[in-house]
Design a protein around this motif. Structure first.
Motif, mmCIF file in Angstrom:
data_model
loop_
_atom_site.group_PDB
_atom_site.id
_atom_site.type_symbol
_atom_site.label_atom_id
_atom_site.label_comp_id
_atom_site.label_asym_id
_atom_site.label_seq_id
_atom_site.Cartn_x
_atom_site.Cartn_y
_atom_site.Cartn_z
ATOM 1 N N PHE A 267 -2.921 4.105 5.666
ATOM 2 C CA PHE A 267 -2.925 3.325 4.314
ATOM 3 C C PHE A 267 -2.104 1.706 3.717
ATOM 4 C CE2 PHE A 267 -5.152 3.823 0.591
ATOM 5 C CZ PHE A 267 -4.783 3.455 -0.295
ATOM 6 N N ALA A 268 -0.383 2.816 4.806
ATOM 7 C CA ALA A 268 0.656 2.146 4.091
ATOM 8 C C ALA A 268 1.774 1.644 5.016
ATOM 9 C CB ALA A 268 1.537 1.868 2.558
ATOM 10 N N ASN A 269 2.296 0.467 5.357
ATOM 11 C CA ASN A 269 3.066 0.855 7.252
ATOM 12 C C ASN A 269 4.300 0.983 6.680
ATOM 13 O OD1 ASN A 269 5.025 -1.110 8.647
ATOM 14 N ND2 ASN A 269 3.163 0.019 9.986
ATOM 15 N N PRO B 128 -6.592 -2.409 4.442
ATOM 16 C CA PRO B 128 -8.046 -2.593 3.517
ATOM 17 C C PRO B 128 -8.717 -1.372 3.763
ATOM 18 C CG PRO B 128 -8.222 -4.140 5.745
ATOM 19 C CD PRO B 128 -6.502 -3.406 5.767
ATOM 20 N N VAL B 129 -8.199 -0.270 3.973
ATOM 21 C CA VAL B 129 -9.177 0.797 4.476
ATOM 22 C C VAL B 129 -10.561 1.171 3.220
ATOM 23 C CG1 VAL B 129 -6.966 1.903 4.802
ATOM 24 C CG2 VAL B 129 -7.123 1.719 2.103
ATOM 25 N N THR B 130 -10.222 0.767 2.106
ATOM 26 C CA THR B 130 -11.720 0.837 1.384
ATOM 27 C C THR B 130 -12.949 0.494 2.526
ATOM 28 O OG1 THR B 130 -10.629 1.077 -0.453
ATOM 29 C CG2 THR B 130 -12.425 1.008 -0.819
ATOM 30 N N GLU B 131 -12.482 -0.883 3.299
ATOM 31 C CA GLU B 131 -13.557 -1.399 3.904
ATOM 32 C C GLU B 131 -13.955 -0.442 5.184
ATOM 33 O OE1 GLU B 131 -12.327 -5.422 3.014
ATOM 34 O OE2 GLU B 131 -13.700 -5.871 4.238
ATOM 35 N N ASP C 196 -12.356 9.327 -3.293
ATOM 36 C CA ASP C 196 -13.236 9.570 -2.980
ATOM 37 C C ASP C 196 -13.437 8.042 -2.734
ATOM 38 O OD1 ASP C 196 -14.646 11.629 -2.997
ATOM 39 O OD2 ASP C 196 -14.774 12.392 -5.268
ATOM 40 N N GLU C 197 -12.387 7.263 -4.079
ATOM 41 C CA GLU C 197 -12.414 5.554 -3.932
ATOM 42 C C GLU C 197 -12.622 5.238 -2.565
ATOM 43 O OE1 GLU C 197 -10.121 4.346 -7.083
ATOM 44 O OE2 GLU C 197 -11.419 5.660 -8.736
ATOM 45 N N HIS D 7 -10.222 8.721 8.922
ATOM 46 C CA HIS D 7 -9.339 9.477 8.639
ATOM 47 C C HIS D 7 -7.914 8.317 8.084
ATOM 48 C CE1 HIS D 7 -4.339 10.529 10.257
ATOM 49 N NE2 HIS D 7 -5.027 11.260 9.412
ATOM 50 N N THR D 8 -7.727 8.830 7.100
ATOM 51 C CA THR D 8 -6.475 7.329 6.624
ATOM 52 C C THR D 8 -4.752 8.230 6.983
ATOM 53 O OG1 THR D 8 -5.427 5.616 5.876
ATOM 54 C CG2 THR D 8 -6.368 7.278 4.759
#
Ligand code: PLP
Length: 392
Positions: free
Chosen positions: A149-151, A159-162, A190-191, A175-176
């Motif tokens: 998600f964040a480095n 851009p995890v949602t995409e 969910d988002e 998985h993130t």
């Protein structure tokens, strides 16, 4: 006494006083095994379930979807090993934490998981993954996409949602690793659209050695630890009750922090630090142009060895990190900066500054007092630094 200022909160954060207070009774007074049916057991069981609720609130999920682990490393391992079988393909990135990278490397070499293969998606100069690259890497046997998600080095938000949408359309698990995002940006599973998400207590001002994985309802995970039926048979082993209670309190404080707007204040402090550091000649920002978590900045100081600067600053009372790793006896620059295409020398001259909830304006003043003078002193000794004013 030397004043000490800590700007290495991406490595770990101090336990907040409220967290320590919440944990204290669970070392001696409330000591029961949460699996016991008697009073002592039920007391700690209740505390664990309250903490699970607080972590679930932080992530926007159901309490039953939270599996407590020993930290981010175990969480990443559980998410990946829990899904992968022989012959599967995994897509991840070149900038993941070693908890994901080395797990994937191990899987690709493991004879028990014969035929497993891993694709490592590159990043651009801003430290960002292109979701189109992820889409192109999908194969018929791709089982899992794992993108952070964040480095941890640059703070860049991926851009995890995409990517989650791409995964869902192809019926692939997503998985993130949100270890560096939790508590810094609001998270809602969910988002995001993820199936699995890892967090770690000690990055959000909770104790070390405890974390959690969000596992979407219906996701079949094979455990990596076998034993009792703890954590609904997803993670065997008597629970770390004080750790989980502290983690729950830290999650609660993180949720309250978003409501108060703590992260805006943190971003302003980080921006001031960054602006003034970039005013020093021969400096620059690594990962410029990427959306970032509010607490991190990664700056290079040309002509200086990052490790020497870390040590010199430490002697003056400031704790920061170079992101370098020791490999075969040599100091190697951060694999993240190298993956971004930062030249080797510049990557070795880079420092990560990361703020925490405890960081004060005076801490930033102190950093801005000691860094320029230390940089000047080290450059005076540097055979490679000539500054921009000197021409030969
Ligand atoms: N993932 C990321 C992005 C991290 O930054 C870290 C720790 O630095 C981890 C995973 C590992 O977490 P833990 O230290 O809780 O094992």
């Amino acid at each position: 006494m030397t004043r000490r200022v800590y700007l290495d909160n991406n490595a770990t954060t101090p336990v907040l006083p409220e967290v320590l207070e919440a944990m204290r009774p669970y070392f001696a007074e409330h000591f029961g095994n949460a699996s016991s049916i008697h009073h002592h057991g039920q007391e700690t069981r209740g505390a664990i379930e309250r903490a699970r609720g607080s972590v679930a609130t932080l992530l926007g999920c159901r309490a039953a979807e939270v599996v407590f682990t020993s930290g981010g490393t175990e969480g990443d391992n559980l998410a990946i090993f829990g899904l992968i079988q022989a012959g599967d393909h995994i897509i991840t990135s070149t900038i993941e934490h070693s908890a994901v990278l080395n797990t994937c490397r191990h899987i690709a070499r493991n004879p028990v998981l014969a035929g497993c293969d891993v694709t490592y998606i590159p990043v651009d100069g801003r430290c960002l993954i292109d979701p189109a690259d992820v889409k192109r890497a999908i194969r018929p046997n791709t089982k899992l996409i794992s993108i952070m998600f964040a480095n941890n080095e640059t703070g860049a938000l991926q851009p995890v949602t995409e990517i989650a949408k791409i995964a869902a359309e192809a019926d692939i698990y997503f998985h993130t690793d949100a270890v560096q995002a939790a508590g810094k940006v609001p998270l809602n599973v969910d988002e995001i659209g993820c199936d699995l998400l890892t967090i770690s207590s000690h990055k959000i001002h909770g104790p070390q050695g405890v974390g959690a994985v969000y596992v979407r309802k219906g996701t079949q995970l094979v455990p990596i630890l076998f034993g009792g039926t703890h954590e609904r048979s997803r993670r065997a082993g008597t629970e770390n009750v004080p750790g989980i209670v502290g983690f729950g309190k830290a999650a609660e404080l993180a949720t309250a922090g978003f409501e108060r707007g703590d992260h805006q204040k943190m971003a302003a402090a980080r921006d001031r630090l960054q602006r003034e550091l970039l005013a020093i000649e021969g400096t620059g920002l690594n990962g410029d142009g990427a959306p970032r978590v509010p607490n991190t900045t990664n700056v290079y100081f040309d002509g200086i060895e990052g490790e020497s600067l870390v040590i010199a600053l430490d002697l003056k009372g400031l704790s920061v990190s170079s992101g370098a790793a020791c490999s075969s006896g040599a100091i190697e620059p951060s694999h993240v900066l190298i993956a971004m295409g930062v030249p080797h020398d510049r990557a070795k001259a880079s420092i990560r500054f990361s703020l925490g909830k405890q960081s004060t304006p005076e801490d930033i003043d102190f950093a801005l007092q000691v860094i320029p003078e230390t940089v000047t002193r080290l450059r005076d000794l540097s055979p490679t630094w000539r500054g921009t004013a000197v021409s030969i």
